[in-house]
Design a protein around this motif. Structure first.
Motif, PDB file in Angstrom:
ATOM      1  N   GLN A  68       3.322   6.966  -5.032  1.00  0.00           N
ATOM      2  CA  GLN A  68       3.341   7.443  -6.419  1.00  0.00           C
ATOM      3  C   GLN A  68       2.521   8.729  -6.517  1.00  0.00           C
TER       4      GLN A  68
ATOM      5  N   ILE B 207       2.354   1.934  -3.387  1.00  0.00           N
ATOM      6  CA  ILE B 207       1.343   2.445  -4.322  1.00  0.00           C
ATOM      7  C   ILE B 207       1.026   3.908  -4.012  1.00  0.00           C
ATOM      8  N   LEU B 208       0.821   4.211  -2.742  1.00  0.00           N
ATOM      9  CA  LEU B 208       0.433   5.572  -2.358  1.00  0.00           C
ATOM     10  C   LEU B 208       1.573   6.572  -2.446  1.00  0.00           C
TER      11      LEU B 208
ATOM     12  N   PHE C  15      -6.945  -1.448  -4.574  1.00  0.00           N
ATOM     13  CA  PHE C  15      -7.738  -1.242  -3.362  1.00  0.00           C
ATOM     14  C   PHE C  15      -9.210  -1.595  -3.544  1.00  0.00           C
TER      15      PHE C  15
ATOM     16  N   ALA D  64      -3.811   2.171  -8.025  1.00  0.00           N
ATOM     17  CA  ALA D  64      -4.437   2.298  -6.702  1.00  0.00           C
ATOM     18  C   ALA D  64      -5.894   1.850  -6.734  1.00  0.00           C
ATOM     19  N   ARG D  65      -6.638   2.301  -7.716  1.00  0.00           N
ATOM     20  CA  ARG D  65      -8.055   1.927  -7.803  1.00  0.00           C
ATOM     21  C   ARG D  65      -8.227   0.428  -8.007  1.00  0.00           C
TER      22      ARG D  65
ATOM     23  N   GLU E  61      -0.236  11.180  -7.357  1.00  0.00           N
ATOM     24  CA  GLU E  61      -1.640  11.090  -7.748  1.00  0.00           C
ATOM     25  C   GLU E  61      -1.893  11.792  -9.072  1.00  0.00           C
TER      26      GLU E  61
ATOM     27  N   ALA F 203      -0.692   5.776 -11.753  1.00  0.00           N
ATOM     28  CA  ALA F 203      -0.732   5.618 -10.300  1.00  0.00           C
ATOM     29  C   ALA F 203      -2.179   5.516  -9.813  1.00  0.00           C
ATOM     30  N   ARG F 204      -3.054   6.333 -10.377  1.00  0.00           N
ATOM     31  CA  ARG F 204      -4.468   6.283  -9.997  1.00  0.00           C
ATOM     32  C   ARG F 204      -5.101   4.956 -10.414  1.00  0.00           C
TER      33      ARG F 204
ATOM     34  N   GLN G   8       0.833  -1.205   0.000  1.00  0.00           N
ATOM     35  CA  GLN G   8       0.000   0.000   0.000  1.00  0.00           C
ATOM     36  C   GLN G   8       0.868   1.256   0.000  1.00  0.00           C
TER      37      GLN G   8
END
Length: 147
Positions: A64, A61-62, A79, A75-76, A66, A71-72, A58
Motif C-alpha cells: 500500500q 500491507i507494505l 507490526f 502497518a503501525r 505510504e 496504510a500507515r 506483510q
C-alpha cells in the motif's frame, strides 16, 4: 502446511504462566519449535500465522502507498502489535501480556480456524461478536463481489 486447512473452533484456557495450548485439531498445521507470529487482528482478536502466511500479510500491507494515512495506520498497528513466538514441545505458545491485554484475554479463549490462520478471542468477546453478527451472514456474503 500443504493441504491442511484450519477449520472450526476450540475452547482453551491459559495456564498460570499465560501459555496457551494450540488444540490438536489445529496443531497438525504447525510443528513443534516452529516460529509463529501472533498479531493484532480485527474486531478485538489476535491472529496466529505461520511465517509464510505472515510474510504474505506483510507484503499486502507494505504494498500500500505510504502516502496514504490508512496504510500507515494499518502497518503501525499490525507490526507494533506482533510478536514472533515458538511452539514448544507440548504445543504451547506463551502470548505476551501486551497482546493478551489488547484482546482482553484473561483466562478462557476461543480459537477460530480461518483456513490459513487462527483467530484467538476472549471467550466473552467471541460470544458477543458471534451473537451480534450471526444474523448478518447472508448480507455479508451479498456485500462481497465474488461470493
Amino acid at each position: 502446511m500443504g493441504d491442511i486447512m484450519l477449520l472450526g473452533q476450540s475452547l482453551s484456557t491459559l495456564d498460570e504462566k499465560k501459555r496457551m495450548i494450540i488444540p490438536s485439531k489445529f496443531r497438525s498445521y504447525f510443528h513443534n519449535n516452529e516460529i509463529v507470529i501472533v498479531s493484532k487482528g480485527f474486531e478485538g482478536c489476535l491472529v496466529i500465522r505461520n511465517e509464510i502466511e505472515f510474510i504474505k500479510w506483510q507484503d499486502k500491507i507494505l504494498s500500500q502507498s505510504e502516502g496514504q494515512k490508512e496504510a500507515r495506520i494499518l502497518a503501525r498497528q499490525v507490526f507494533a502489535n506482533s510478536e514472533e513466538l515458538t511452539i514448544d514441545s507440548k504445543g504451547r505458545i506463551n502470548i505476551p501480556h501486551s497482546l493478551l491485554t489488547l484482546a482482553d484475554i484473561k483466562q478462557k479463549v476461543i480459537m477460530i480456524g480461518l483456513s490459513n490462520k487462527i483467530e484467538i478471542w476472549s471467550e466473552t468477546n467471541w460470544n458477543s461478536f458471534n451473537q451480534d453478527t450471526k444474523d448478518k451472514f447472508e448480507s455479508a456474503a451479498a456485500a462481497l463481489d465474488e461470493i
